[in-house]
Enzyme design. Structure first.
Site, PDB file in Angstrom:
ATOM      1  N   HIS A  24      40.957  44.393  45.324  1.00 23.99           N
ATOM      2  CA  HIS A  24      39.505  44.592  45.195  1.00 23.99           C
ATOM      3  C   HIS A  24      39.118  45.965  45.753  1.00 23.99           C
ATOM      4  CE1 HIS A  24      39.210  39.956  45.600  1.00 23.99           C
ATOM      5  NE2 HIS A  24      38.912  40.238  44.351  1.00 23.99           N
ATOM      6  N   LYS A  48      32.139  26.305  42.942  1.00 26.10           N
ATOM      7  CA  LYS A  48      33.492  26.804  43.199  1.00 26.10           C
ATOM      8  C   LYS A  48      33.889  26.492  44.637  1.00 26.10           C
ATOM      9  CE  LYS A  48      36.295  30.685  41.692  1.00 26.10           C
ATOM     10  NZ  LYS A  48      36.297  32.082  41.273  1.00 26.10           N
ATOM     11  N   ARG A  97      44.031  42.772  35.538  1.00 23.08           N
ATOM     12  CA  ARG A  97      45.417  42.762  36.005  1.00 23.08           C
ATOM     13  C   ARG A  97      46.394  42.396  34.902  1.00 23.08           C
ATOM     14  NH1 ARG A  97      43.556  38.831  40.695  1.00 23.08           N
ATOM     15  NH2 ARG A  97      42.209  38.379  38.921  1.00 23.08           N
ATOM     16  N   SER A 135      43.037  36.717  45.408  1.00 23.41           N
ATOM     17  CA  SER A 135      42.590  36.028  46.619  1.00 23.41           C
ATOM     18  C   SER A 135      43.309  34.689  46.756  1.00 23.41           C
ATOM     19  CB  SER A 135      41.082  35.794  46.572  1.00 23.41           C
ATOM     20  OG  SER A 135      40.395  37.010  46.520  1.00 23.41           O
TER      21      SER A 135
END
Ligand code: ADP
Length: 171
Positions: A24, A48, A97, A135
């Site tokens: 990040h 979430k 990514r 993460s």
């Protein structure tokens, strides 16, 4: 003749940042050079399952970005397209990514453009060093007390180990 008025270019980098990783940070640093002002916007998504509260995530992000003068940390719970209107911002920044990231991102970008046609999404390719980093991965390693030093700052690493301790091994 068309008149051009110079308005500050505001970018918004939205995400969960649960917690902020070096991947990040790499995007934040690079994006901060492309805009007059960059808002890192933490998604306050009740559905979430997050490890850190929104306030904790914002605190960590603020500490990590304290030396970048044109970066602001904020959070939002509304639709991103509406948040962009509120902030008078027209560019969403996302990191990519993998091909899997790309498919999801393409869907999101089209949805946001449909909801707010003034908004464009730009993609920044991951730094190859961090192409596998997420993460979720650092949370998994923290859960088993692994070394996090290549992936998060010492402060974030400490916060992660503390959370694992508080949760008594529960994820
Ligand atoms: P994650 O939980 O997968 O880290 P976030 O919602 O916090 O996801 O990510 C916010 C944005 O940052 C997304 O556009 C995501 O693709 C991007 N991102 C996350 N990790 C990286 C990385 N290692 N390299 C480049 N972009 C990344």
């Amino acid at each position: 003749m068309e008149q051009y008025i110079s308005v500050p270019r505001i970018g918004v980098y939205p995400g969960s940042f649960d917690p902020v990783t070096m991947g990040h940070m790499d995007i934040i640093l690079r994006a901060s050079k492309q805009f007059d002002h960059l808002i890192v916007a933490v998604l306050n998504n009740l559905s979430k399952n997050a490890l850190f509260t929104v306030e904790e995530r914002k605190d960590l992000l603020r500490k990590m970005t304290a030396d970048i003068p044109n970066v602001e940390v904020d959070s939002f719970r509304d639709l991103l397209a509406n948040y962009m209107r509120d902030k008078n911002a027209h560019v969403i920044v996302r990191g990519v990514r993998t091909i899997t990231d790309f498919e999801y991102e393409l869907q999101m970008a089209s949805t946001n453009h449909k909801l707010n046609p003034d908004v464009e999404t730009i993609f920044m390719m991951t730094n190859p060093k961090y192409s596998y980093l997420s993460s979720s991965l650092v949370k998994e390693v923290a859960h088993f007390h692994g070394d996090l030093s290549d992936w998060v700052s010492p402060e974030v690493g400490q916060a992660l180990h503390q959370k694992v301790k508080e949760n008594g091994g529960k994820k």
